[in-house]
Write an enzyme that holds these catalytic residues in place. Structure first.
Site, PDB file in Angstrom:
ATOM      1  N   THR A  17      90.083  48.710 112.315  1.00 51.29           N
ATOM      2  CA  THR A  17      90.940  47.606 112.773  1.00 51.29           C
ATOM      3  C   THR A  17      90.134  46.302 112.853  1.00 51.29           C
ATOM      4  O   THR A  17      90.507  45.291 112.232  1.00 51.29           O
ATOM      5  CB  THR A  17      91.518  47.931 114.165  1.00 51.29           C
ATOM      6  OG1 THR A  17      92.258  49.143 114.077  1.00 51.29           O
ATOM      7  CG2 THR A  17      92.420  46.819 114.675  1.00 51.29           C
ATOM      8  N   VAL A  18      89.043  46.319 113.607  1.00 51.12           N
ATOM      9  CA  VAL A  18      88.310  45.060 113.844  1.00 51.12           C
ATOM     10  C   VAL A  18      87.440  44.694 112.636  1.00 51.12           C
ATOM     11  O   VAL A  18      87.390  43.528 112.224  1.00 51.12           O
ATOM     12  CB  VAL A  18      87.453  45.158 115.131  1.00 51.12           C
ATOM     13  CG1 VAL A  18      86.761  43.831 115.400  1.00 51.12           C
ATOM     14  CG2 VAL A  18      88.317  45.552 116.336  1.00 51.12           C
ATOM     15  N   ARG A  49      83.131  55.947 107.470  1.00 52.13           N
ATOM     16  CA  ARG A  49      82.991  57.399 107.542  1.00 52.13           C
ATOM     17  C   ARG A  49      83.527  58.018 106.251  1.00 52.13           C
ATOM     18  O   ARG A  49      82.977  58.943 105.716  1.00 52.13           O
ATOM     19  CB  ARG A  49      83.812  57.906 108.732  1.00 52.13           C
ATOM     20  CG  ARG A  49      83.240  59.060 109.442  1.00 52.13           C
ATOM     21  CD  ARG A  49      83.904  59.319 110.781  1.00 52.13           C
ATOM     22  NE  ARG A  49      85.021  58.453 111.086  1.00 52.13           N
ATOM     23  CZ  ARG A  49      85.414  58.162 112.307  1.00 52.13           C
ATOM     24  NH1 ARG A  49      84.769  58.676 113.335  1.00 52.13           N
ATOM     25  NH2 ARG A  49      86.451  57.384 112.517  1.00 52.13           N
ATOM     26  N   GLU A 133      80.828  38.534 122.309  1.00 49.58           N
ATOM     27  CA  GLU A 133      82.044  37.882 122.825  1.00 49.58           C
ATOM     28  C   GLU A 133      83.272  38.782 122.698  1.00 49.58           C
ATOM     29  O   GLU A 133      84.127  38.828 123.598  1.00 49.58           O
ATOM     30  CB  GLU A 133      82.284  36.569 122.065  1.00 49.58           C
ATOM     31  CG  GLU A 133      83.476  35.775 122.512  1.00 49.58           C
ATOM     32  CD  GLU A 133      83.359  35.286 123.946  1.00 49.58           C
ATOM     33  OE1 GLU A 133      82.537  34.397 124.189  1.00 49.58           O
ATOM     34  OE2 GLU A 133      84.095  35.806 124.826  1.00 49.58           O
ATOM     35  N   ILE A 140      89.960  36.071 123.512  1.00 50.02           N
ATOM     36  CA  ILE A 140      89.678  35.030 124.504  1.00 50.02           C
ATOM     37  C   ILE A 140      88.162  34.823 124.572  1.00 50.02           C
ATOM     38  O   ILE A 140      87.420  35.798 124.693  1.00 50.02           O
ATOM     39  CB  ILE A 140      90.173  35.426 125.922  1.00 50.02           C
ATOM     40  CG1 ILE A 140      91.634  35.881 125.897  1.00 50.02           C
ATOM     41  CG2 ILE A 140      89.968  34.288 126.902  1.00 50.02           C
ATOM     42  CD1 ILE A 140      92.141  36.406 127.246  1.00 50.02           C
ATOM     43  N   GLY A 191      96.672  49.660 116.514  1.00 50.47           N
ATOM     44  CA  GLY A 191      95.215  49.433 116.502  1.00 50.47           C
ATOM     45  C   GLY A 191      94.688  48.853 117.797  1.00 50.47           C
ATOM     46  O   GLY A 191      93.549  48.387 117.849  1.00 50.47           O
ATOM     47  N   LYS A 209      84.445  46.340 130.694  1.00 51.08           N
ATOM     48  CA  LYS A 209      84.548  44.879 130.542  1.00 51.08           C
ATOM     49  C   LYS A 209      84.243  44.171 131.857  1.00 51.08           C
ATOM     50  O   LYS A 209      83.575  43.128 131.879  1.00 51.08           O
ATOM     51  CB  LYS A 209      85.957  44.519 130.041  1.00 51.08           C
ATOM     52  CG  LYS A 209      86.226  45.031 128.630  1.00 51.08           C
ATOM     53  CD  LYS A 209      87.709  44.984 128.307  1.00 51.08           C
ATOM     54  CE  LYS A 209      87.991  45.409 126.869  1.00 51.08           C
ATOM     55  NZ  LYS A 209      89.407  45.649 126.616  1.00 51.08           N
TER      56      LYS A 209
HETATM   57  P1  NDP Z   1      88.443  51.839 114.302  1.00 48.36           P
HETATM   58  O1  NDP Z   1      88.472  53.277 114.671  1.00 48.36           O
HETATM   59  O2  NDP Z   1      89.675  51.230 113.746  1.00 48.36           O
HETATM   60  O3  NDP Z   1      87.274  51.605 113.230  1.00 48.36           O
HETATM   61  C1  NDP Z   1      86.027  52.201 113.343  1.00 48.36           C
HETATM   62  C2  NDP Z   1      85.319  52.073 112.000  1.00 48.36           C
HETATM   63  O4  NDP Z   1      84.018  52.633 112.115  1.00 48.36           O
HETATM   64  C3  NDP Z   1      86.000  52.813 110.868  1.00 48.36           C
HETATM   65  O5  NDP Z   1      85.931  52.062 109.681  1.00 48.36           O
HETATM   66  C4  NDP Z   1      85.192  54.102 110.723  1.00 48.36           C
HETATM   67  O6  NDP Z   1      85.150  54.576 109.386  1.00 48.36           O
HETATM   68  C5  NDP Z   1      83.812  53.613 111.125  1.00 48.36           C
HETATM   69  N1  NDP Z   1      83.038  54.694 111.734  1.00 48.36           N
HETATM   70  C6  NDP Z   1      83.254  55.267 112.948  1.00 48.36           C
HETATM   71  N2  NDP Z   1      82.341  56.236 113.153  1.00 48.36           N
HETATM   72  C7  NDP Z   1      81.548  56.257 112.061  1.00 48.36           C
HETATM   73  C8  NDP Z   1      80.439  57.062 111.665  1.00 48.36           C
HETATM   74  N3  NDP Z   1      79.956  58.030 112.448  1.00 48.36           N
HETATM   75  N4  NDP Z   1      79.854  56.813 110.466  1.00 48.36           N
HETATM   76  C9  NDP Z   1      80.338  55.848 109.679  1.00 48.36           C
HETATM   77  N5  NDP Z   1      81.399  55.064 109.980  1.00 48.36           N
HETATM   78  C10 NDP Z   1      81.993  55.278 111.158  1.00 48.36           C
HETATM   79  O7  NDP Z   1      87.933  51.068 115.595  1.00 48.36           O
HETATM   80  P2  NDP Z   1      88.241  49.569 116.010  1.00 48.36           P
HETATM   81  O8  NDP Z   1      88.066  48.677 114.857  1.00 48.36           O
HETATM   82  O9  NDP Z   1      89.507  49.540 116.766  1.00 48.36           O
HETATM   83  O10 NDP Z   1      87.090  49.324 117.100  1.00 48.36           O
HETATM   84  C11 NDP Z   1      85.769  49.032 116.716  1.00 48.36           C
HETATM   85  C12 NDP Z   1      85.007  48.520 117.934  1.00 48.36           C
HETATM   86  O11 NDP Z   1      85.629  47.329 118.407  1.00 48.36           O
HETATM   87  C13 NDP Z   1      84.986  49.461 119.140  1.00 48.36           C
HETATM   88  O12 NDP Z   1      83.767  49.318 119.816  1.00 48.36           O
HETATM   89  C14 NDP Z   1      86.128  48.945 120.000  1.00 48.36           C
HETATM   90  O13 NDP Z   1      85.959  49.265 121.366  1.00 48.36           O
HETATM   91  C15 NDP Z   1      85.983  47.468 119.780  1.00 48.36           C
HETATM   92  N6  NDP Z   1      87.166  46.657 120.010  1.00 48.36           N
HETATM   93  C16 NDP Z   1      88.359  47.010 119.450  1.00 48.36           C
HETATM   94  C17 NDP Z   1      89.448  46.198 119.610  1.00 48.36           C
HETATM   95  C18 NDP Z   1      90.761  46.531 119.006  1.00 48.36           C
HETATM   96  O14 NDP Z   1      91.727  45.796 119.234  1.00 48.36           O
HETATM   97  N7  NDP Z   1      90.875  47.601 118.220  1.00 48.36           N
HETATM   98  C19 NDP Z   1      89.365  44.945 120.366  1.00 48.36           C
HETATM   99  C20 NDP Z   1      88.056  44.668 120.912  1.00 48.36           C
HETATM  100  C21 NDP Z   1      87.006  45.505 120.737  1.00 48.36           C
HETATM  101  P3  NDP Z   1      86.485  55.140 108.653  1.00 48.36           P
HETATM  102  O15 NDP Z   1      87.388  53.958 108.548  1.00 48.36           O
HETATM  103  O16 NDP Z   1      86.036  55.639 107.342  1.00 48.36           O
HETATM  104  O17 NDP Z   1      87.013  56.191 109.573  1.00 48.36           O
HETATM  105  N1  HSE Z   2      91.450  49.129 123.633  1.00 52.46           N
HETATM  106  C1  HSE Z   2      91.152  47.809 124.046  1.00 52.46           C
HETATM  107  C2  HSE Z   2      92.340  47.203 124.726  1.00 52.46           C
HETATM  108  C3  HSE Z   2      90.763  46.976 122.857  1.00 52.46           C
HETATM  109  O1  HSE Z   2      93.448  47.727 124.570  1.00 52.46           O
HETATM  110  O2  HSE Z   2      92.190  46.206 125.438  1.00 52.46           O
HETATM  111  C4  HSE Z   2      90.297  45.593 123.224  1.00 52.46           C
HETATM  112  O3  HSE Z   2      89.088  45.629 123.899  1.00 52.46           O
END
Ligand code: NDP
Ligand code: HSE
Length: 442
Positions: A17-18, A49, A133, A140, A191, A209
């Site tokens: 997602t991010v 992954r 951030e 924000i 997401g 947080k």
């Molecule tokens: P996702 O699960 O959508 O994405 C995680 C990504 O990391 C995927 O592309 C996955 O690969 C890859 N990945 C995970 N584990 C491994 C591994 N062992 N080896 C290789 N690749 C790996 O997570 P998000 O994008 O939602 O979140 C990412 C970070 O951002 C987290 O720390 C979350 O807390 C933080 N965050 C998320 C927010 C949100 O709105 N989602 C907002 C703010 C912070 P693959 O795609 O192939 O599975």
């Molecule tokens: N899972 C978190 C939330 C993502 O819903 O606020 C943003 O940090």
């Protein structure tokens, strides 16, 4: 872009997602961003992954790998953008990247809350910075606001809706009467939720947080273990509705407050008067209310989760680091990681739950018999706790069970718990009391 423009190279760990949102924003706004930095930002490689999964971004031109060492050990990469989440592989990646002299940008609050103190120390020893951030309140810029914009203030309290998933669930339940698990499933599909959604609904994500915000606000090391943590999974729809009837909204709030006994650090469902702006922050939106002695109350509002709002914060951090590198000041951030030089951070006394001080909402389930209300109010009177509002709902079945809902004035939690214990021993009581904290935020 001109041929003479400096090029800075990124390696992105995670394209979910991010990560996907970050690539989209960097690609869509590439001209604007290079105009602002004077630098061409090049995404060289990305860790995933599964190489065959469908992505939300265009990955052509990006070298995809499943081996994190391909990226963190790549000498051509200047900045590592960590977006995999978790605190095992992510921690290893940051440690290797830092040891290799690379700056890091991360959205990983779990990692920063648990290991931020040691990772920041390692980064400072290696003259690189960790920008985080996006780890708090999605899009924000609350870390920048607190660490830089409010650096002239003594911070009195921070109170925030800092989990988008939880706020989305509470809003949908109250406004549309939707089922908790149904809304959670939607938050996951959108997401918003963590890989393990219990982090969202049990308050752990908000506690991560809050620990980060409190460290910056109060100039102390990050102390995640001391955050009192209660989630929204035990909330009943009827309490959301009764609160509304009383002129309040229930929000999942993170509160970090300076008191004469120490710092209160707590996340839990909270009644907030509906006239407060923050009580009207709905859906996936987040808001953080910060009170400084000079500025007074400031309210910071925006999307708390989701691909592009979070990417907005990630890209802003990338821009900061790019500016630092391109200015030739490769050394550690001019702004210390927690806003205070590490050696000047002061460990604070953290107040235990029995010493918390706030108002309380209580819902009592009692037999509809004469004298119960008098017995309950007598118990409060003996402890010198004022009741600010009280309502009794009509019996809904033949068993003549009624709900009494009351709001107390601010008091010590220990005293309130003593009242509850006495009330529970009354013969008319039919179920455990429901207790929810109240914050007036005035
Ligand atoms: P996702 O699960 O959508 O994405 C995680 C990504 O990391 C995927 O592309 C996955 O690969 C890859 N990945 C995970 N584990 C491994 C591994 N062992 N080896 C290789 N690749 C790996 O997570 P998000 O994008 O939602 O979140 C990412 C970070 O951002 C987290 O720390 C979350 O807390 C933080 N965050 C998320 C927010 C949100 O709105 N989602 C907002 C703010 C912070 P693959 O795609 O192939 O599975
Ligand atoms: N899972 C978190 C939330 C993502 O819903 O606020 C943003 O940090």
């Amino acid at each position: 872009m001109t041929d003479i423009m400096q090029k800075i190279t990124l390696g992105i760990l995670g394209l979910g997602t991010v990560g996907g949102g970050t690539v989209n924003v960097l690609q869509r706004n590439t001209e604007k961003i290079s105009g602002r930095t004077g630098v061409e930002i090049h995404i060289k490689s990305a860790l995933v992954r599964s190489l065959n999964s469908e992505r939300i971004c265009d990955c052509s031109g990006i070298q995809m790998t499943t081996d994190h060492l391909d990226i963190v050990n790549d000498p051509e990469i200047d900045i590592i953008v960590e977006l995999i989440g978790g605190d095992t592989l992510a921690k290893e990646c940051l440690e290797i990247a830092i040891a290799n002299g690379k700056h890091v940008v991360t959205a990983n609050k779990a990692l920063i809350a648990k290991y931020g103190n040691e990772l920041f120390a390692k980064a400072e020893a290696n003259n690189v910075s960790i920008a985080y951030e996006a780890s708090v309140a999605g899009g924000i810029s609350i870390i920048k606001a607190l660490r830089e914009g409010m650096s002239g203030n003594e911070i009195e309290f921070i109170a925030g809706i800092i989990n988008g998933t939880g706020n989305f669930i509470l809003t949908e339940m109250l406004e549309k009467g939707r089922d908790f698990s149904d809304v959670l499933a939607e938050a996951q599909a959108l997401g918003y939720a963590e890989a393990d959604p219990t982090f969202d609904v049990e308050g752990i994500d908000a506690a991560h947080k809050l620990a980060i915000l409190a460290a910056i606000g109060f100039g102390m090391p990050i102390d995640f273990e001391s955050v009192y943590t209660q989630g929204i999974s035990g909330l009943a729809l009827e309490d959301l509705k009764y609160a509304q009837e009383l002129g309040y909204r229930i929000k999942h709030l993170g509160v970090a407050k300076r008191t004469e006994n120490g710092i209160e650090l707590r996340v839990h469902p909270t009644l907030i008067p509906e006239k407060r702006l923050i009580a009207n922050v709905n859906g996936v939106m987040n808001a953080v209310l910060v009170r400084g002695d000079a500025v007074g109350n400031t309210l910071h509002y925006g999307a708390g989760a989701g691909a592009e709002p979070t990417a907005s914060a990630i890209v802003s951090d990338i821009v900061d680091v790019v500016r630092r590198i391109s200015s030739g000041n490769h050394s550690a951030s001019a702004v210390p990681h927690l806003g205070v030089a590490a050696e000047l951070l002061q460990t604070q006394k953290i107040v235990t739950v029995s010493e918390f001080s706030c108002g309380f909402y209580l819902r009592l389930t009692v037999n509809d018999e004469p004298g119960v209300m008098a017995q309950v109010t007598q118990i409060f009177a003996e402890k010198n706790i004022s009741i600010e509002a009280i309502i009794q709902k009509e019996p809904t079945d033949e068993q003549k069970i009624v709900q009494i809902i009351l709001l107390t004035e601010e008091c010590r939690e220990k005293l309130l718990d003593e009242c509850i214990q006495e009330i529970q021993s009354l013969s008319a009581i039919q179920a455990p009391a429901v207790k929810i904290r109240v914050e007036h935020l005035s």
